[in-house]
Motif scaffolding. Structure first.
Motif, mmCIF file in Angstrom:
data_model
loop_
_atom_site.group_PDB
_atom_site.id
_atom_site.type_symbol
_atom_site.label_atom_id
_atom_site.label_comp_id
_atom_site.label_asym_id
_atom_site.label_seq_id
_atom_site.Cartn_x
_atom_site.Cartn_y
_atom_site.Cartn_z
ATOM 1 N N ASP A 1 -3.970 -4.310 13.468
ATOM 2 C CA ASP A 1 -4.748 -4.867 12.168
ATOM 3 C C ASP A 1 -5.926 -4.099 11.718
ATOM 4 O OD1 ASP A 1 -6.768 -5.154 14.181
ATOM 5 O OD2 ASP A 1 -6.963 -7.091 13.757
ATOM 6 N N THR A 2 -5.907 -2.878 11.673
ATOM 7 C CA THR A 2 -6.988 -1.875 11.366
ATOM 8 C C THR A 2 -6.821 -1.738 9.945
ATOM 9 O OG1 THR A 2 -6.519 -0.606 13.276
ATOM 10 C CG2 THR A 2 -7.740 0.579 11.445
ATOM 11 N N PRO A 3 -8.069 -1.953 9.015
ATOM 12 C CA PRO A 3 -8.002 -2.277 7.713
ATOM 13 C C PRO A 3 -7.840 -0.560 7.087
ATOM 14 C CG PRO A 3 -10.074 -2.455 8.432
ATOM 15 C CD PRO A 3 -9.178 -2.306 9.770
ATOM 16 N N PHE A 4 -7.137 -0.528 5.964
ATOM 17 C CA PHE A 4 -7.134 0.824 5.233
ATOM 18 C C PHE A 4 -7.158 0.324 3.756
ATOM 19 C CE2 PHE A 4 -2.987 -1.172 5.720
ATOM 20 C CZ PHE A 4 -2.084 -0.754 4.665
ATOM 21 N N ILE A 5 -7.081 1.333 3.158
ATOM 22 C CA ILE A 5 -7.286 1.187 1.427
ATOM 23 C C ILE A 5 -5.988 1.119 0.597
ATOM 24 C CG2 ILE A 5 -8.250 2.093 -0.648
ATOM 25 C CD1 ILE A 5 -10.358 1.124 1.708
ATOM 26 N N SER A 6 -5.451 0.063 -0.006
ATOM 27 C CA SER A 6 -4.423 -0.119 -0.785
ATOM 28 C C SER A 6 -4.483 0.775 -1.847
ATOM 29 C CB SER A 6 -4.441 -1.560 -1.256
ATOM 30 O OG SER A 6 -5.455 -1.991 -2.450
ATOM 31 N N ALA A 7 -3.342 0.741 -2.625
ATOM 32 C CA ALA A 7 -2.896 1.641 -3.607
ATOM 33 C C ALA A 7 -3.972 1.233 -4.672
ATOM 34 C CB ALA A 7 -1.682 1.607 -4.059
ATOM 35 N N ASP A 8 -4.247 -0.170 -4.718
ATOM 36 C CA ASP A 8 -5.144 -0.549 -5.677
ATOM 37 C C ASP A 8 -6.813 -0.525 -5.500
ATOM 38 O OD1 ASP A 8 -3.160 -1.665 -7.266
ATOM 39 O OD2 ASP A 8 -2.984 -3.603 -6.040
ATOM 40 N N GLY A 9 -7.021 0.324 -4.331
ATOM 41 C CA GLY A 9 -8.394 0.583 -3.951
ATOM 42 C C GLY A 9 -9.214 -0.340 -3.149
ATOM 43 N N GLU A 10 -8.347 -1.433 -2.824
ATOM 44 C CA GLU A 10 -8.763 -2.457 -2.117
ATOM 45 C C GLU A 10 -8.949 -2.426 -0.824
ATOM 46 O OE1 GLU A 10 -10.960 -4.877 -3.564
ATOM 47 O OE2 GLU A 10 -10.722 -3.589 -5.364
ATOM 48 N N PRO A 11 -9.682 -2.905 0.501
ATOM 49 C CA PRO A 11 -9.341 -2.880 1.901
ATOM 50 C C PRO A 11 -8.194 -3.816 1.888
ATOM 51 C CG PRO A 11 -11.579 -3.373 1.288
ATOM 52 C CD PRO A 11 -10.893 -3.187 -0.056
ATOM 53 N N ILE A 12 -7.267 -3.602 2.942
ATOM 54 C CA ILE A 12 -6.084 -4.477 2.994
ATOM 55 C C ILE A 12 -5.703 -3.950 4.516
ATOM 56 C CG2 ILE A 12 -4.672 -2.401 2.395
ATOM 57 C CD1 ILE A 12 -2.760 -4.383 1.228
ATOM 58 N N LYS A 13 -4.809 -4.964 5.043
ATOM 59 C CA LYS A 13 -4.274 -4.935 6.614
ATOM 60 C C LYS A 13 -2.913 -5.264 6.394
ATOM 61 C CE LYS A 13 -8.530 -6.483 9.005
ATOM 62 N NZ LYS A 13 -8.926 -7.427 10.076
ATOM 63 N N LEU A 14 -2.089 -4.683 7.408
ATOM 64 C CA LEU A 14 -0.617 -4.786 7.156
ATOM 65 C C LEU A 14 -0.346 -6.235 7.313
ATOM 66 C CD1 LEU A 14 0.412 -1.709 9.198
ATOM 67 C CD2 LEU A 14 0.539 -2.141 6.967
ATOM 68 N N ASP A 15 -1.251 -7.284 8.006
ATOM 69 C CA ASP A 15 -0.731 -8.517 8.176
ATOM 70 C C ASP A 15 -0.705 -9.294 6.672
ATOM 71 O OD1 ASP A 15 -0.540 -10.162 10.018
ATOM 72 O OD2 ASP A 15 -2.494 -11.250 9.780
ATOM 73 N N SER A 16 -1.077 -8.777 5.553
ATOM 74 C CA SER A 16 -0.701 -9.173 4.389
ATOM 75 C C SER A 16 0.892 -8.966 3.767
ATOM 76 C CB SER A 16 -1.785 -8.428 3.257
ATOM 77 O OG SER A 16 -1.156 -6.951 3.068
ATOM 78 N N TYR A 17 1.507 -8.204 4.544
ATOM 79 C CA TYR A 17 2.863 -8.025 4.439
ATOM 80 C C TYR A 17 3.904 -8.753 5.120
ATOM 81 C CZ TYR A 17 1.459 -3.657 1.770
ATOM 82 O OH TYR A 17 0.948 -2.750 1.019
ATOM 83 N N ARG A 18 3.285 -9.724 5.590
ATOM 84 C CA ARG A 18 3.950 -10.735 6.632
ATOM 85 C C ARG A 18 5.177 -11.439 5.843
ATOM 86 N NH1 ARG A 18 2.884 -12.449 12.612
ATOM 87 N NH2 ARG A 18 1.518 -10.956 12.929
ATOM 88 N N THR B 1 6.986 7.576 10.856
ATOM 89 C CA THR B 1 7.122 6.401 10.041
ATOM 90 C C THR B 1 7.629 5.272 10.975
ATOM 91 O OG1 THR B 1 8.279 7.673 8.270
ATOM 92 C CG2 THR B 1 8.889 5.566 8.192
ATOM 93 N N TYR B 2 6.869 4.166 10.643
ATOM 94 C CA TYR B 2 6.926 2.956 11.642
ATOM 95 C C TYR B 2 7.858 1.745 10.757
ATOM 96 C CZ TYR B 2 3.699 4.665 14.932
ATOM 97 O OH TYR B 2 3.251 5.501 16.013
ATOM 98 N N LEU B 3 8.687 0.795 11.447
ATOM 99 C CA LEU B 3 9.449 -0.119 10.937
ATOM 100 C C LEU B 3 8.780 -1.433 11.529
ATOM 101 C CD1 LEU B 3 11.759 -0.806 9.058
ATOM 102 C CD2 LEU B 3 13.301 -0.824 10.904
ATOM 103 N N ILE B 4 8.462 -2.251 10.626
ATOM 104 C CA ILE B 4 7.752 -3.477 10.945
ATOM 105 C C ILE B 4 8.474 -4.638 10.456
ATOM 106 C CG2 ILE B 4 5.588 -4.831 10.895
ATOM 107 C CD1 ILE B 4 4.969 -1.864 11.981
ATOM 108 N N GLY B 5 8.773 -5.423 11.421
ATOM 109 C CA GLY B 5 9.533 -6.656 11.123
ATOM 110 C C GLY B 5 8.918 -7.871 10.354
ATOM 111 N N PRO B 6 9.555 -8.640 9.578
ATOM 112 C CA PRO B 6 9.011 -9.799 8.716
ATOM 113 C C PRO B 6 7.914 -10.527 9.719
ATOM 114 C CG PRO B 6 11.509 -9.724 8.608
ATOM 115 C CD PRO B 6 10.987 -8.720 9.555
ATOM 116 N N ASP B 7 8.133 -10.715 11.176
ATOM 117 C CA ASP B 7 7.199 -11.182 11.849
ATOM 118 C C ASP B 7 5.903 -10.416 12.344
ATOM 119 O OD1 ASP B 7 8.417 -9.464 13.446
ATOM 120 O OD2 ASP B 7 8.939 -10.617 15.137
ATOM 121 N N GLY B 8 5.832 -9.162 11.900
ATOM 122 C CA GLY B 8 4.694 -8.176 11.864
ATOM 123 C C GLY B 8 4.754 -7.588 13.164
#
Length: 189
Positions: free
Chosen positions: A53-70, A154-161
């Protein structure tokens, strides 16, 4: 040939067919992820582990976490402009995203370039990458949280995170083998 020898040969042939048929069923029933071509380098996760759940910077320049892709299958690709194998696979990642984006799937590029977007955005444009924008992890915090051994990874993350597996090194991500592997995890999550 006597009728006994003939019957023995026919019985052995039938037994061989039966064993081959059972072996084929065993392969189908194993539900192993399909791995051929470049995907032989894909290492399935040995246990269910949530993506960091480490934050990174999205393509739009905003902080984001992978959780937002659930709810989506996500291919998280760590890369840098100075990494030749990373650059080599970028066009195939771009084509893959273009083809599968409407199938509840997304490629998430994460650049570890220290200069962030001011370095990688013009680079991607010059390379002709049209379907993807990159996120930034200029201090490699997300990459370290994944314990990625190098670039590209490259990591493959399932829909369940959960992390389904990883591939270290470059690959032809728009190949039939890669799409088959991704669809396997999309439908079995």
């Amino acid at each position: 040939m006597s009728w006994i020898t003939s019957m023995t040969v026919k019985t052995m042939a039938l037994a061989g067919l039966l064993v081959a048929g059972l072996a084929a069923l065993a392969v189908d029933a194993s539900a192993e992820p399909p791995q051929r071509g470049d995907m032989v380098k894909f290492v399935p996760a040995s246990e269910d582990r949530s993506a960091p759940d480490t934050p990174f910077i999205s393509a739009d320049g905003e902080p984001i976490k992978l959780d937002s892709y659930r709810g989506k299958t996500v291919l998280v690709n760590f890369w840098a402009t100075w990494c030749p194998p990373c650059v080599k696979e970028l066009p195939s990642l771009d084509r893959l995203n273009a083809e599968l984006a409407d199938k509840n799937f997304e490629v998430v590029l994460v650049s570890i370039d220290r200069g962030g977007a001011r370095v990688f955005e013009p680079f991607l444009e010059k390379l002709g990458i049209r379907e993807l924008r990159s996120s930034a992890d200029s201090k490699a915090a997300l990459m370290r949280a994944f314990k990625a051994p190098g670039l590209p990874t490259t990591y493959l993350i399932g829909p369940d995170g959960t992390i389904k597996g990883r591939l270290v090194g470059d690959a032809e991500w728009d190949s039939a083998a890669a799409k088959e592997l991704i669809m396997y995890y999309t439908s079995n999550s």
